[in-house]
Design an enzyme around this catalytic site. Structure first.
Site, PDB file in Angstrom:
ATOM      1  CB  CYS A  33      -0.926   0.015   1.210  1.00  0.00           C
ATOM      2  SG  CYS A  33      -1.791   1.602   1.320  1.00  0.00           S
ATOM      3  CB  CYS A  35       0.292   1.964   4.849  1.00  0.00           C
ATOM      4  SG  CYS A  35      -1.471   1.999   5.038  1.00  0.00           S
ATOM      5  CE  LYS A  88      -4.851  17.283   4.127  1.00  0.00           C
ATOM      6  NZ  LYS A  88      -3.882  17.241   3.062  1.00  0.00           N
TER       7      LYS A  88
END
Ligand code: ME8
Length: 646
Positions: free
Chosen positions: A127, A130, A299
C-alpha cells in the site's frame, strides 16, 4: 540524584498542516511534563517531525516544490504552533537532521552486524499510502483498511529485519510488565496481534523507487523504511549512544501515541530496541481519536483546522482544559464547539470561577482583603473551629490527582480537583460565614473558615497548573501569592497552612467569563459567502528586527513570463533587480503571463536558489496566499528596479 522523566510525542508527518489531533497529543505531553515538574522530577520533553518517505515526496510534488523546501515549510508550521499552545518542549527533532541520520545509520549497522537483518526477494501487496506491505489477513475486502484502496502487487529484493525471532520474548515482556502498554485495551490489542505468527519486517526501499530517505550503511542502493528511521528519533534526540542526555533520561522514557500507530510502537519499536541492545521504554501511553462534530476528521469535510481556531475565540486555557477533561485517555472522543462552551460555563465559570470570587469577596468583606491571622490562637483553639474536613478533602484530592496523573487518566485527575471544588462549595454553605460574621465572638472561627477556604483555593489552583498554566498563575496572583514561581510543587500543596497570614490579596476579578456560541462554522459560512476561504491562520511568534533584516527584499520588475510545462500553477519569470534573475512563482492560478509582465513586485533575493521543475529559481516573490488565490505584492508607484524594501 534527581529522578528523571523523559516524555515523547510521535514525530508528525509533514505531509499536511498540524491539526487538533496533533495538538491534543502534544498538549498531553506538556501536561505530563508539567505534572512531573510539580513532583520535583527533572524532565525532558521531545517532539518533532517525520520527514522522509513516499508520503512526503507525493505531498511536495503536489505543491510543485522540492522535498527540502516542502519539509522545511511544514515542519516550521508545527514548530510555530507549539508556543501558541503554551507547550514547553526541550527538543524539536527532524528526521532530516544530520545527527539523527547518523544515529539511524549506526543502529542499522549494529543490527546488520549482529545478523538480525537479511536480504531476500519478496513479492507482496504494497500500500503506497501506508508505505508498507500487507498480508492477506490484514486487508478488509481485499483493500487496505486505512486507505480503502487495493494494494498493488510488487516484487522486490529487499532487506528484512528478523522480528519473528523476538515474538515470544515480546509476549513474555508484556506479560511481565502489565503496564508496558496502557490503557489495558491497547495492551490486549497488541497481545491479540501477537497470537498470530509475526512476520519479518521489510526495512528497505530500493532507490530506484524512493530516494528521499536514509541510505542503508551496508547497501548504497537502498534507503531505509520510514518507520525504522522515524522510531529511532526517540534515541537520536538524546544523542544516543554516548550523549549525556541519553545517559540521563533514557531509562525513564515514556511515549505518547494515538491508537493509529500502536503497532509500530507496541511491536516494531520494542523489538528494534532489543535487537540494538537498548533498554526498553517504560510505558507506551495510547490515546483514542478525536472526531469533530461526530465525524472522522477529514480534509474534505473541512473540519480539520477549525478546532484549533477555537483557542483564539475562547482562550487557550479553556481549550486545553476542554481537551483534557473531555477525552477519557484511551477512548475516542468528540470535539464540538457547543460542548466546549458548556464545559466552560458549567465547570469553569460556574463551579470554579464563582467559588473563587465568593471566597475572595468574603476575604475583602470580613478581613479587609488580608489573609486572616491565626497566630494569636493556640493550636487547640484552632482545632476546635477547624472543620478538619477541608484539610482532609484537599489531601484526598491531591492523592487521587497524583495517582490519576501517573496513569495518564487526565479526565479523572480533573474530576478529583472538581470534587474538592464541590466540597469547598458545600463547606461554605455549612459554615455560613455570613452568619459567623454577625457575632464578634465568632471571629476566630470565621478567620479559620476563610483561611481554610483560601488554602483550598491554593490547592485547586496548584493542581490546575499542568492543564491551565496561565490561569493557574492568575489564580496564584489573586491569592496574593508569589507570582515569581510558576507553580507549587506537590509537596507544597500538601502542606496545609502554607499561606502567610497578613498577606494582602487583590479584589476579586472574573477568572472565567461565561461564553455564548460564536461558531467557527458560522464564520466559515460567512467567509464562503464573501468569497474568502478558510479562517485567518494564527499569528506566528515574535521575532527580533535583526532576524527580519536577514531577508534581503528588493523591488523586482517583471520582464518576461511564461508557463512552466506540466506545472499548472507555475510561471517562469525573468525579473530585473538591478541584475537579471530567473524566478519560478506559483502564481499561474491567479495571473496570465501578460497580466504579470511589467509589474513591480517585492522579491526576497537572498534565498538559496532551488530547482523547480528543472528550472533554477533564484528568489521568491512575496504574495498573499489563501486556498484559492496567490496575489503578488506590488509597489504603489514606479521606482528603480533593485530598490531596497524594508
Ligand atoms: O503517524 N485524534 O504521524 P502523523 C487524536 N509520523 N490524535 C490524532 C488524530 C486524531 N484524530 N490524528 C492524528 C505519524 N493524531 C508518524 C509517527 S512516530 C515515530 C512517527 C495524532 O502525522 C496522534 O498522536 O500521522 C497520532 O498518533 C499522530 O497524530 C499521528 O501523526
Amino acid at each position: 540524584m534527581v529522578e528523571t522523566f523523559y516524555i515523547t510525542t510521535p514525530i508528525y508527518y509533514v505531509n499536511a498542516k498540524p491539526h487538533l489531533g496533533h495538538a491534543y497529543t502534544t498538549i498531553v505531553g506538556d501536561v505530563a511534563r508539567r505534572f512531573k515538574e510539580m513532583q520535583g522530577l527533572d524532565s525532558f520533553f521531545l517532539t518533532g517531525t517525520d520527514e522522509h518517505g513516499d508520503k512526503i515526496i507525493r505531498a511536495a510534488r503536489k505543491e510543485n516544490v522540492s522535498p527540502r523546501v516542502y519539509v522545511d515549510k511544514i515542519s516550521d508550521m508545527f514548530r510555530a504552533l507549539w508556543p501558541e499552545l503554551n507547550i514547553k518542549y526541550d527538543r524539536f527533532i527532524r528526521t532530516t537532521d544530520a545527527e539523527h541520520i547518523a544515529v539511524v545509520e549506526h543502529v542499522l549497522q549494529k543490527i546488520w552486524d549482529s545478523g538480525d537483518i537479511y536480504f531476500s526477494e519478496y513479492e507482496g501487496m504494497y500500500c503506497f499510502g501506508c508505505e508498507r506491505f500487507y498480508t492477506e489477513r490484514e486487508l478488509v475486502d481485499g483493500k487496505c483498511p486505512d486507505h480503502e484502496m487495493a494494494p498493488e502487487t510488487i516484487k522486490e529484493s529487499n532487506y528484512f529485519f528478523k522480528m519473528s525471532r523476538y515474538q515470544d520474548w515480546l509476549i513474555d515482556h508484556i506479560h511481565k510488565h502489565p503496564d508496558f502498554i496502557r490503557p489495558e485495551r491497547y495492551r490486549n490489542e497488541v497481545l491479540a496481534f501477537l497470537r498470530e505468527p509475526l512476520e519479518d519486517l521489510c526495512i528497505s526501499r530500493p532507490k530506484s523507487r524512493l530516494k528521499w530517505g536514509i541510505t542503508l550503511p551496508f547497501d548504497k542502493d537502498y534507503v531505509t523504511y520510514v518507520w525504522f528511521d522515524a522510531l529511532l528519533n526517540y534515541v537520536s534526540a538524546l544523542n544516543y549512544p554516548d550523549g549525556e542526555l541519553y545517559h540521563k533520561y533514557w531509562s525513564s522514557v515514556q511515549h505518547i501515541v494515538a491508537k493509529d500507530i500502536l503497532k509500530p510502537h507496541g511491536i516494531y519499536w520494542p523489538i528494534m530496541l532489543k535487537a540494538a541492545g537498548i533498554p526498553l521504554y517504560k510505558h507506551l501511553n495510547v490515546h483514542g481519536y478525536w472526531n469533530v462534530n461526530h465525524q472522522k476528521m477529514s480534509k474534505t469535510l473541512g473540519n480539520v483546522a477549525e478546532p484549533l481556531d477555537l483557542k483564539n475565540i475562547y482562550g487557550l486555557d479553556v481549550f486545553r482544559f476542554f481537551l483534557m477533561r473531555e477525552m477519557a485517555f484511551g477512548l475516542d472522543s468528540n470535539f464540538d464547539e457547543e460542548t466546549l462552551i458548556q464545559r466552560n460555563n458549567s465547570d469553569l465559570a460556574n463551579d470554579l470561577g464563582n467559588l473563587f470570587k465568593r471566597v475572595i469577596t468574603m476575604t475583602h468583606k470580613y478581613f479587609k482583603g488580608v489573609i486572616p491571622n491565626l497566630d494569636t490562637e493556640t493550636e487547640e483553639e484552632l482545632q476546635q473551629f477547624d472543620s478538619g474536613g477541608l484539610k482532609s478533602d484537599a489531601a484526598n484530592a491531591i492523592s487521587a490527582f497524583e495517582s490519576a496523573m501517573e496513569n495518564f487518566a487526565f479526565h479523572k485527575a480533573i474530576s478529583s480537583i472538581w470534587e474538592l471544588v464541590s466540597s469547598m462549595n458545600k463547606y461554605i454553605d455549612l459554615m455560613a460565614p455570613w452568619e459567623l460574621a454577625k457575632k464578634k465572638s465568632n471571629r476566630t472561627q470565621l478567620a479559620t473558615v476563610i483561611y481554610d477556604l483560601l488554602e483550598g483555593l491554593r490547592v485547586v489552583s496548584g493542581l490546575l497548573y499542568p492543564f491551565m498554566p496561565e490561569s493557574s498563575l492568575e489564580m496564584r496572583k489573586q491569592l496574593g501569592m508569589d507570582a515569581k514561581h510558576e507553580f507549587d510543587t506537590i509537596d507544597k500543596l500538601r502542606t496545609w497552612k502554607y499561606m502567610a497570614p497578613g498577606t494582602e490579596i487583590p479584589k476579586a476579578a472574573t477568572l472565567f467569563p461565561r461564553c455564548e456560541i460564536k461558531s467557527f462554522s458560522d464564520e466559515a459560512d460567512n467567509a464562503e459567502e464573501t468569497g474568502e476561504t478558510g479562517v485567518v491562520p494564527p499569528l506566528k511568534p515574535q521575532i527580533a528586527i535583526d532576524e527580519f533584516a536577514r531577508a534581503d527584499l528588493r523591488v523586482a520588475t517583471v520582464l518576461t513570463a511564461e508557463p512552466v510545462p506540466r506545472a499548472k500553477k507555475l510561471l517562469k519569470l525573468e525579473v530585473d533587480i538591478g541584475e537579471k534573475r530567473t524566478v519560478v512563482a506559483g502564481i499561474a492560478g491567479s495571473y496570465t503571463p501578460d497580466e504579470i509582465v511589467g509589474k513591480q513586485v517585492i522579491m526576497v533575493v537572498n534565498l538559496k536558489p532551488v530547482k523547480l521543475m528543472g528550472i533554477m529559481s533564484e528568489g521568491m516573490i512575496l504574495a498573499a496566499v489563501d486556498d484559492k488565490k496567490v496575489l503578488v505584492s506590488t509597489i504603489d508607484k514606479p521606482i528603480k528596479s533593485g530598490t531596497i524594501v524594508k
